[in-house]
Design a protein around this motif. Structure first.
Motif, PDB file in Angstrom:
ATOM      1  N   ASN A   1      33.276  44.365  29.031  1.00  0.00           N
ATOM      2  CA  ASN A   1      34.755  43.586  29.224  1.00  0.00           C
ATOM      3  C   ASN A   1      35.698  43.931  30.468  1.00  0.00           C
ATOM      4  O   ASN A   1      36.968  43.153  30.701  1.00  0.00           O
ATOM      5  CB  ASN A   1      35.179  43.457  28.236  1.00  0.00           C
ATOM      6  N   ARG A   2      35.096  45.006  31.478  1.00  0.00           N
ATOM      7  CA  ARG A   2      36.095  44.937  32.581  1.00  0.00           C
ATOM      8  C   ARG A   2      35.230  44.516  33.814  1.00  0.00           C
ATOM      9  O   ARG A   2      33.857  44.766  34.195  1.00  0.00           O
ATOM     10  CB  ARG A   2      36.600  46.605  32.878  1.00  0.00           C
ATOM     11  N   SER A   3      35.795  44.533  34.859  1.00  0.00           N
ATOM     12  CA  SER A   3      35.348  43.852  35.356  1.00  0.00           C
ATOM     13  C   SER A   3      35.399  45.021  37.029  1.00  0.00           C
ATOM     14  O   SER A   3      35.691  45.570  37.078  1.00  0.00           O
ATOM     15  CB  SER A   3      36.353  42.504  37.069  1.00  0.00           C
ATOM     16  N   PRO A   4      34.401  45.140  38.428  1.00  0.00           N
ATOM     17  CA  PRO A   4      34.367  45.736  39.126  1.00  0.00           C
ATOM     18  C   PRO A   4      35.874  45.913  39.795  1.00  0.00           C
ATOM     19  O   PRO A   4      36.692  44.744  39.673  1.00  0.00           O
ATOM     20  CB  PRO A   4      33.010  45.369  39.907  1.00  0.00           C
ATOM     21  N   LEU A   5      36.407  46.365  40.587  1.00  0.00           N
ATOM     22  CA  LEU A   5      36.944  46.009  41.463  1.00  0.00           C
ATOM     23  C   LEU A   5      37.432  45.469  42.305  1.00  0.00           C
ATOM     24  O   LEU A   5      35.776  45.387  43.326  1.00  0.00           O
ATOM     25  CB  LEU A   5      37.927  47.946  42.415  1.00  0.00           C
ATOM     26  N   ILE A   6      38.094  44.079  42.639  1.00  0.00           N
ATOM     27  CA  ILE A   6      38.142  43.121  43.459  1.00  0.00           C
ATOM     28  C   ILE A   6      39.573  43.278  44.326  1.00  0.00           C
ATOM     29  O   ILE A   6      40.403  43.066  43.920  1.00  0.00           O
ATOM     30  CB  ILE A   6      37.939  42.495  42.286  1.00  0.00           C
ATOM     31  N   ARG A   7      38.904  43.353  45.150  1.00  0.00           N
ATOM     32  CA  ARG A   7      40.130  42.858  47.087  1.00  0.00           C
ATOM     33  C   ARG A   7      40.868  41.653  46.837  1.00  0.00           C
ATOM     34  O   ARG A   7      39.814  40.453  47.041  1.00  0.00           O
ATOM     35  CB  ARG A   7      39.960  42.967  47.708  1.00  0.00           C
ATOM     36  N   LEU A   8      41.891  41.440  46.499  1.00  0.00           N
ATOM     37  CA  LEU A   8      43.112  40.035  46.137  1.00  0.00           C
ATOM     38  C   LEU A   8      43.997  39.897  48.135  1.00  0.00           C
ATOM     39  O   LEU A   8      44.315  41.065  47.756  1.00  0.00           O
ATOM     40  CB  LEU A   8      43.875  39.805  45.094  1.00  0.00           C
ATOM     41  N   GLU A   9      44.072  39.119  47.941  1.00  0.00           N
ATOM     42  CA  GLU A   9      45.103  38.575  49.082  1.00  0.00           C
ATOM     43  C   GLU A   9      46.464  38.276  48.209  1.00  0.00           C
ATOM     44  O   GLU A   9      46.943  37.653  47.925  1.00  0.00           O
ATOM     45  CB  GLU A   9      44.342  38.554  50.077  1.00  0.00           C
ATOM     46  N   ALA A  10      47.576  38.739  48.675  1.00  0.00           N
ATOM     47  CA  ALA A  10      48.723  38.657  48.229  1.00  0.00           C
ATOM     48  C   ALA A  10      49.347  36.769  49.452  1.00  0.00           C
ATOM     49  O   ALA A  10      48.368  37.279  50.464  1.00  0.00           O
ATOM     50  CB  ALA A  10      49.687  39.866  49.426  1.00  0.00           C
TER      51      ALA A  10
ATOM     52  N   ARG B   1      38.255  27.275  26.206  1.00  0.00           N
ATOM     53  CA  ARG B   1      38.375  27.881  27.325  1.00  0.00           C
ATOM     54  C   ARG B   1      40.168  27.551  27.748  1.00  0.00           C
ATOM     55  O   ARG B   1      40.703  26.662  27.706  1.00  0.00           O
ATOM     56  CB  ARG B   1      38.161  26.128  27.685  1.00  0.00           C
ATOM     57  N   LEU B   2      40.231  28.816  28.703  1.00  0.00           N
ATOM     58  CA  LEU B   2      41.757  28.488  29.022  1.00  0.00           C
ATOM     59  C   LEU B   2      41.455  28.900  30.431  1.00  0.00           C
ATOM     60  O   LEU B   2      40.870  29.535  31.045  1.00  0.00           O
ATOM     61  CB  LEU B   2      42.193  29.765  28.541  1.00  0.00           C
ATOM     62  N   PHE B   3      42.512  28.093  31.692  1.00  0.00           N
ATOM     63  CA  PHE B   3      42.036  28.565  32.903  1.00  0.00           C
ATOM     64  C   PHE B   3      43.385  28.285  33.706  1.00  0.00           C
ATOM     65  O   PHE B   3      44.875  28.086  32.985  1.00  0.00           O
ATOM     66  CB  PHE B   3      41.143  27.437  33.529  1.00  0.00           C
ATOM     67  N   GLY B   4      43.773  29.320  34.369  1.00  0.00           N
ATOM     68  CA  GLY B   4      44.849  29.332  35.314  1.00  0.00           C
ATOM     69  C   GLY B   4      44.786  29.392  37.302  1.00  0.00           C
ATOM     70  O   GLY B   4      44.086  30.051  37.386  1.00  0.00           O
ATOM     71  N   LEU B   5      45.581  29.521  37.848  1.00  0.00           N
ATOM     72  CA  LEU B   5      45.668  29.727  38.807  1.00  0.00           C
ATOM     73  C   LEU B   5      46.897  30.957  38.960  1.00  0.00           C
ATOM     74  O   LEU B   5      46.956  30.971  38.843  1.00  0.00           O
ATOM     75  CB  LEU B   5      46.566  28.763  39.951  1.00  0.00           C
ATOM     76  N   TYR B   6      45.827  32.287  39.212  1.00  0.00           N
ATOM     77  CA  TYR B   6      46.472  33.180  39.385  1.00  0.00           C
ATOM     78  C   TYR B   6      47.306  33.623  40.456  1.00  0.00           C
ATOM     79  O   TYR B   6      46.884  33.492  41.452  1.00  0.00           O
ATOM     80  CB  TYR B   6      45.384  34.233  39.183  1.00  0.00           C
ATOM     81  N   ASN B   7      48.760  33.567  40.751  1.00  0.00           N
ATOM     82  CA  ASN B   7      49.261  33.950  41.430  1.00  0.00           C
ATOM     83  C   ASN B   7      49.182  35.739  42.604  1.00  0.00           C
ATOM     84  O   ASN B   7      49.626  36.359  41.490  1.00  0.00           O
ATOM     85  CB  ASN B   7      50.782  33.297  41.685  1.00  0.00           C
ATOM     86  N   CYS B   8      48.316  35.974  43.605  1.00  0.00           N
ATOM     87  CA  CYS B   8      48.699  37.276  43.825  1.00  0.00           C
ATOM     88  C   CYS B   8      49.856  37.771  44.653  1.00  0.00           C
ATOM     89  O   CYS B   8      49.462  37.141  45.441  1.00  0.00           O
ATOM     90  CB  CYS B   8      47.479  37.397  44.601  1.00  0.00           C
ATOM     91  N   ASP B   9      50.254  38.322  44.469  1.00  0.00           N
ATOM     92  CA  ASP B   9      51.524  38.926  44.673  1.00  0.00           C
ATOM     93  C   ASP B   9      51.137  40.062  45.725  1.00  0.00           C
ATOM     94  O   ASP B   9      52.544  41.111  46.639  1.00  0.00           O
ATOM     95  CB  ASP B   9      53.287  38.998  44.310  1.00  0.00           C
ATOM     96  N   LYS B  10      50.853  41.142  45.773  1.00  0.00           N
ATOM     97  CA  LYS B  10      50.530  42.502  46.637  1.00  0.00           C
ATOM     98  C   LYS B  10      48.974  42.739  46.860  1.00  0.00           C
ATOM     99  O   LYS B  10      48.080  42.151  46.156  1.00  0.00           O
ATOM    100  CB  LYS B  10      50.843  43.627  45.230  1.00  0.00           C
ATOM    101  N   THR B  11      48.008  43.082  47.859  1.00  0.00           N
ATOM    102  CA  THR B  11      46.967  42.909  47.591  1.00  0.00           C
ATOM    103  C   THR B  11      46.147  43.727  48.481  1.00  0.00           C
ATOM    104  O   THR B  11      47.250  45.219  48.167  1.00  0.00           O
ATOM    105  CB  THR B  11      47.068  42.985  49.937  1.00  0.00           C
ATOM    106  N   GLY B  12      45.551  44.418  47.774  1.00  0.00           N
ATOM    107  CA  GLY B  12      44.870  45.805  46.967  1.00  0.00           C
ATOM    108  C   GLY B  12      43.509  44.824  46.567  1.00  0.00           C
ATOM    109  O   GLY B  12      42.975  43.595  45.840  1.00  0.00           O
ATOM    110  N   ASP B  13      42.953  46.255  45.643  1.00  0.00           N
ATOM    111  CA  ASP B  13      41.793  45.731  44.376  1.00  0.00           C
ATOM    112  C   ASP B  13      42.207  45.774  43.032  1.00  0.00           C
ATOM    113  O   ASP B  13      43.087  46.729  42.587  1.00  0.00           O
ATOM    114  CB  ASP B  13      41.061  47.452  44.725  1.00  0.00           C
ATOM    115  N   TYR B  14      41.992  44.799  42.563  1.00  0.00           N
ATOM    116  CA  TYR B  14      42.523  44.573  40.808  1.00  0.00           C
ATOM    117  C   TYR B  14      40.915  44.285  39.600  1.00  0.00           C
ATOM    118  O   TYR B  14      40.592  44.234  40.494  1.00  0.00           O
ATOM    119  CB  TYR B  14      42.885  43.542  40.977  1.00  0.00           C
ATOM    120  N   GLN B  15      41.328  45.166  38.780  1.00  0.00           N
ATOM    121  CA  GLN B  15      40.262  45.486  37.846  1.00  0.00           C
ATOM    122  C   GLN B  15      41.378  44.239  36.825  1.00  0.00           C
ATOM    123  O   GLN B  15      41.981  44.462  35.977  1.00  0.00           O
ATOM    124  CB  GLN B  15      40.628  46.882  37.707  1.00  0.00           C
TER     125      GLN B  15
END
Length: 166
Positions: free
Chosen positions: A110-119, A46-60
């Motif tokens: 193995n691919r996510s849908p597009l996911i909206r993340l906020e900077a 199990r690997l886990f962490g906090l992803y720091n989003c630096d750009k608003t937009g759709d991620y896959q």
């Protein structure tokens, strides 16, 4: 424990692992990615962490592992809101994010849908998987907003909060 289902039902997930260590990769990649060595057999990870989003937009996000693994992402920085976004159905070679071998070619699992993340926000990310035998690899990649080509390397360590545990 070398089966994700057994790991979840063991009573030891998520707070009582056999071993715990901070992930430190010489290549600067955040998730464990061991394409040339076969260090151990028959385990779950199990690997886990906090992803720091630096750009608003759709991620896959793309997951790749040997053997099965599941990728989770939260809507914030807590584990409580995580949802499964992708999974590796069998096994694949290291960094084979776009291959369709042992995956549904029409809709690769193995691919996510597009996911909206906020900077400026952090998102809890977790990958859980198992290793039976042979090659060991376990990583996550991301296609960031504005990038058309699929990723070829795991997420850079610099996109995560400084401390992650495995």
């Amino acid at each position: 424990i070398n089966n994700v289902g057994n790991l979840y039902s063991s009573g030891r997930y998520p707070d009582d692992p056999d071993e715990q260590y901070t992930v430190a990769n010489s290549g600067g990649n955040a998730f464990w990615d061991e394409p040339t060595a076969d260090a151990q057999e028959n385990f779950s990870v199990r690997l886990f962490g906090l992803y720091n989003c630096d750009k608003t937009g759709d991620y896959q996000f793309y997951v790749c592992s040997d053997d099965h693994s599941y990728l989770y992402l939260s809507t914030d920085d807590t584990m409580a809101r995580k949802v499964q976004i992708a999974y590796e159905p069998q096994w694949n070679n290291p960094r084979s994010y776009t291959a369709t071998s042992r995956r549904n070619a029409a809709n690769p699992e193995n691919r996510s849908p597009l996911i909206r993340l906020e900077a400026g926000k952090q998102y809890y990310m977790e990958q859980v998987g198992d290793e039976g035998c042979c090659g060991d690899n376990f990583s996550t990649a991301v296609r960031r907003p504005g990038v058309s080509n699929p990723p070829t390397t795991p997420i850079a360590e610099s996109f995560f909060a400084p401390t992650r545990y495995a």
